[in-house]
Design an enzyme around this catalytic site. Structure first.
Site, PDB file in Angstrom:
ATOM      1  N   GLN A 101       0.864  -1.186   0.000  1.00 13.82           N
ATOM      2  CA  GLN A 101       0.000   0.000   0.000  1.00 13.82           C
ATOM      3  C   GLN A 101       0.895   1.229   0.000  1.00 13.82           C
ATOM      4  O   GLN A 101       1.834   1.320   0.794  1.00 13.82           O
ATOM      5  CB  GLN A 101      -0.904   0.007   1.231  1.00 13.82           C
ATOM      6  CG  GLN A 101      -1.897   1.166   1.230  1.00 13.82           C
ATOM      7  CD  GLN A 101      -2.683   1.260   2.516  1.00 13.82           C
ATOM      8  OE1 GLN A 101      -2.185   1.810   3.496  1.00 13.82           O
ATOM      9  NE2 GLN A 101      -3.897   0.724   2.526  1.00 13.82           N
ATOM     10  N   TYR A 172      -6.431  10.502   4.469  1.00 13.74           N
ATOM     11  CA  TYR A 172      -5.070  10.830   4.063  1.00 13.74           C
ATOM     12  C   TYR A 172      -5.099  11.746   2.831  1.00 13.74           C
ATOM     13  O   TYR A 172      -6.170  12.137   2.365  1.00 13.74           O
ATOM     14  CB  TYR A 172      -4.274   9.553   3.814  1.00 13.74           C
ATOM     15  CG  TYR A 172      -3.995   8.761   5.077  1.00 13.74           C
ATOM     16  CD1 TYR A 172      -3.308   9.336   6.138  1.00 13.74           C
ATOM     17  CD2 TYR A 172      -4.423   7.438   5.214  1.00 13.74           C
ATOM     18  CE1 TYR A 172      -3.048   8.630   7.303  1.00 13.74           C
ATOM     19  CE2 TYR A 172      -4.175   6.715   6.376  1.00 13.74           C
ATOM     20  CZ  TYR A 172      -3.487   7.319   7.415  1.00 13.74           C
ATOM     21  OH  TYR A 172      -3.237   6.619   8.573  1.00 13.74           O
ATOM     22  N   GLY A 318      -7.985  -7.384   8.834  1.00 15.05           N
ATOM     23  CA  GLY A 318      -6.710  -6.896   9.353  1.00 15.05           C
ATOM     24  C   GLY A 318      -6.477  -7.281  10.790  1.00 15.05           C
ATOM     25  O   GLY A 318      -5.505  -7.967  11.132  1.00 15.05           O
ATOM     26  N   ARG A 319      -7.370  -6.861  11.681  1.00 18.68           N
ATOM     27  CA  ARG A 319      -7.169  -7.138  13.104  1.00 18.68           C
ATOM     28  C   ARG A 319      -7.337  -8.626  13.415  1.00 18.68           C
ATOM     29  O   ARG A 319      -6.725  -9.134  14.357  1.00 18.68           O
ATOM     30  CB  ARG A 319      -8.119  -6.289  13.941  1.00 18.68           C
ATOM     31  CG  ARG A 319      -7.698  -4.827  14.000  1.00 18.68           C
ATOM     32  CD  ARG A 319      -8.601  -4.015  14.888  1.00 18.68           C
ATOM     33  NE  ARG A 319      -9.942  -3.901  14.329  1.00 18.68           N
ATOM     34  CZ  ARG A 319     -10.998  -3.457  14.999  1.00 18.68           C
ATOM     35  NH1 ARG A 319     -10.864  -3.088  16.262  1.00 18.68           N
ATOM     36  NH2 ARG A 319     -12.172  -3.352  14.420  1.00 18.68           N
ATOM     37  N   CYS A 342     -10.299 -11.806  17.285  1.00 22.79           N
ATOM     38  CA  CYS A 342     -10.190 -10.403  17.647  1.00 22.79           C
ATOM     39  C   CYS A 342     -11.416 -10.011  18.461  1.00 22.79           C
ATOM     40  O   CYS A 342     -12.544 -10.374  18.115  1.00 22.79           O
ATOM     41  CB  CYS A 342     -10.105  -9.553  16.382  1.00 22.79           C
ATOM     42  SG  CYS A 342     -10.244  -7.768  16.674  1.00 22.79           S
ATOM     43  N   CYS A 349      -3.617  -2.502  18.964  1.00 23.84           N
ATOM     44  CA  CYS A 349      -3.478  -2.190  17.538  1.00 23.84           C
ATOM     45  C   CYS A 349      -3.643  -0.699  17.252  1.00 23.84           C
ATOM     46  O   CYS A 349      -3.067  -0.184  16.296  1.00 23.84           O
ATOM     47  CB  CYS A 349      -4.480  -2.998  16.714  1.00 23.84           C
ATOM     48  SG  CYS A 349      -6.203  -2.762  17.201  1.00 23.84           S
ATOM     49  N   CYS A 361      -1.004  -6.685  20.652  1.00 24.75           N
ATOM     50  CA  CYS A 361      -2.369  -7.214  20.622  1.00 24.75           C
ATOM     51  C   CYS A 361      -2.681  -7.811  21.981  1.00 24.75           C
ATOM     52  O   CYS A 361      -1.886  -8.609  22.503  1.00 24.75           O
ATOM     53  CB  CYS A 361      -2.526  -8.281  19.532  1.00 24.75           C
ATOM     54  SG  CYS A 361      -4.162  -9.047  19.456  1.00 24.75           S
TER      55      CYS A 361
END
Length: 641
Positions: A101, A172, A318-319, A342, A349, A361
């Site tokens: 990314q 962003y 993701g998490r 999660c 995180c 985590c």
């Protein structure tokens, strides 16, 4: 069990082996110059070993002044390529594919993390979190950033990445240009939609000219910025069609922008599972390229169902990958109960990033330590006795058992989990119980002997003769010298949450920190009349902004009275006397809940240290902290034996 989750699908010419994607998350594991560390590489390798189809790395800064965090990756010069080539070579030992990314943080940055310069933006409006005034970009500067994106993409290809993701979401720089929430320009980069999209279109064209047509280029954007004046799904439908027409190979549909008053980006446990999926579903109807959905999707069956319904083509977790990097392999084997899910706590995180640290985590203490952990069996197994069945003791038992030691755990209460059990009782926190359930099952499989309702004493230790004693007795509630605090109507927050005592209809909660406020919310949802008394100017001052915002909404909805800069001076048989700048007054109460902090429960540690030469103390028994600290302490103690 699964119909689509483990089927392959192509993005451009790159075939992804399954539909589970690790979405980009800032880890702060790189060197300050943007090069990859062994820690960063091992962190991603764990996910490749775990069977994730696609790994999308965190934001690669397109220039040294584009960084939003101090220790993120970068590909703004050729010298950085080699270290990231080591990353991609490592991942390519497995079936997973890896995309980089790339981004520019824009106003969501600060001078101390982006090379010492003032942040930049389309317009001079500060970020709600960072609050540093950005400088409005000139057109020549915009043109240079366009080139920076293209050059960064080319370096990603040279470093061996299978594709790139352009980050145009979450507030962003690219997102700032696209949104009237931040973009107030009156030149060719502001105003109408086409002008606001000029920046991203020029970036895409530049990237494609440098990487070629067969290199996957996808884009992540917020379908709904979930902020007043921000973009919403109505405009994002238009964006999606344009992005596909221009030539992007996949669309990653996310949500949100920086700020406490926003449930997007990284949603806390207060937010529903898969709440953004319908954004992706709408967009999928408009385009013929793969669509990603994300946010609070943590169960493989939930993910497969979304694919079955045609809501998306890929599921971002993701998490979920932080909590358990082996989730895909476990799911594919049908071993769903062994997945470490999660719980949406955000403590490691997100919480760590907010103070400039590397991520951790709560439920996975190995996160970020993959490069240095040694799980090999101990050459000389020890007899290990653990006192305390809270998170720290449970994790110490698990780690010690993994190393091959003979482990016995004693808990003086009737259940495991300690205060983490009561922590699952407040509204929206029920998922915390999944961790206790998971680790209890793990200890059973590892052969750990557990004794409930047994208190560890010097006599027990002398009789058992363990090689090592780990004391994880946690914390006990503070009981300050308030007149009347021993009266029958006074209860602890933990007892009120667990239902160990019945509470009345008029309740005063002494203490407006996290515990007191959550307990108040729990009782208020039972339609009790609840008042919080807090000495500080604000309640929930120990909570991060996002969780505080969501908890405060519950307190307000259920009309919890909040009295700050006030203290309890006496507890009566039918109420409390409080004092503040207006003087003293009496509040009626059937129940008074004490939530005035904790102190270490270290009496056992002191007693055992006098009779045993290897006593290790962890978690709250050392210093008042939280479950994340206790779990990490316990894990490291058990693994070190």
């Amino acid at each position: 069990m699964f119909t689509k989750l483990f089927t392959p699908k192509k993005i451009n010419q790159c075939e992804i082996p399954n539909r589970l994607a690790v979405t980009a998350m800032v880890a702060n594991y790189c060197n300050e110059d943007g090069t990859a560390t062994d820690r960063y590489i091992a962190y991603h390798e764990a996910k490749a070993k775990g069977g994730w189809g696609l790994i999308i790395t965190e934001d690669y800064a397109v220039s040294q002044h584009a960084m939003g965090y101090q220790f993120i990756a970068g590909l703004w010069n050729d010298d950085q390529i080699a270290s990231h080539k080591k990353l991609t070579d490592t991942i390519h030992q497995y079936d997973s594919k890896i995309f980089a990314q790339i981004y520019h943080a824009g106003r969501q940055s600060a001078s101390f993390v982006n090379g010492g310069v003032q942040p930049v933006a389309p317009s001079a409006i500060p970020c709600p979190w960072l609050r540093q005034l950005p400088r409005e970009l000139t057109i020549p500067e915009i043109e240079q950033i366009v080139e920076d994106f293209g050059d960064c993409a080319l370096r990603a290809k040279q470093a061996g990445f299978d594709g790139i993701e352009v980050h145009a979401g979450h507030g962003y720089l690219i997102a700032e240009f696209m949104s009237t929430y931040v973009n107030k320009r009156t030149d060719k980069y502001g105003g109408c939609l086409d002008n606001r999209l000029r920046f991203i279109k020029e970036i895409y064209t530049n990237i494609r000219s440098k990487v070629g047509d067969d290199f996957p280029v996808m884009i992540r954007f917020s379908a709904d910025e979930v902020v007043q004046g921000g973009r919403d799904i109505s405009e994002s439908r238009v964006l999606a069609k344009l992005f596909a027409e221009w030539g992007f190979d996949a669309l990653h549909v996310s949500s949100g922008a920086y700020g406490d008053h926003n449930k997007g980006i990284v949603s806390p446990m207060y937010v529903s599972h898969a709440w953004t999926v319908d954004f992706a579903a709408e967009i999928k109807q408009l385009v013929d390229i793969p669509v990603f959905t994300v946010n609070r999707i943590n169960d493989p069956r939930m993910a497969d169902g979304l694919l079955d319904m045609g809501k998306a083509d890929f599921i971002g977790m993701g998490r979920g990958s932080l909590a358990d990097p082996d989730l895909p392999n476990k799911a594919k084997a049908g071993d769903l109960t062994s997945i470490r899910y999660c719980i949406g706590c955000m403590q490691g995180c997100v919480g760590k990033l907010l103070v400039g640290e590397a991520i951790t985590c709560l439920v996975n203490p190995s996160l970020g330590q993959e490069y240095q952990l040694d799980y090999s069996k101990a050459t000389t197994p020890k007899k290990v006795l653990i006192a305390g069945g809270g998170p720290g003791g449970l994790e110490a038992a698990r780690a010690a058992a993994i190393k091959g030691h003979e482990v016995t755990l004693y808990e003086q209460g009737s259940f495991l989990g300690g205060q983490f059990k009561s922590a699952a009782y407040p509204p929206c926190k029920g998922e915390l119980a999944t961790y206790t359930n998971w680790i209890t099952s793990e200890l059973d499989q590892l052969g750990v002997t557990i004794h409930l309702n047994r208190q560890v004493t010097k006599e027990l230790v002398a009789a058992e003769k363990p090689d090592t004693v780990i004391v994880a007795t946690g914390e006990t509630p503070c009981k300050p010298a308030i007149k009347g605090i021993d009266k029958a109507l006074v209860v602890t927050a933990e007892d009120a949450l667990l239902g160990n005592v019945a509470t009345g209809d008029q309740i005063v909660v002494a203490g407006g920190g996290e515990v007191g406020s959550e307990t108040a919310a729990h009782l208020a949802m039972q339609q009790r009349d609840v008042t919080i008394i807090e000495m500080l100017p604000k309640i929930c001052s120990d909570l991060d902004g996002v969780n505080k915002f969501n908890l405060m909404k519950i307190l307000c909805e259920y009309e919890v009275n909040q009295m700050t800069q006030t203290k309890v001076v006496e507890i009566l048989d039918d109420g409390v006397i409080i004092e503040n700048s207006q003087g003293q007054q009496t509040l009626p109460a059937d129940t008074v809940v004490i939530a005035l902090g904790y102190r270490p429960n270290n009496h056992l540690a002191e007693a055992l240290s006098a009779v045993h030469n290897h006593v290790i103390v962890v978690g709250g028994a050392v210093k008042t902290s939280n479950a994340m600290v206790a779990i990490n302490d316990g894990f490291n103690a058990g693994l070190s034996l």
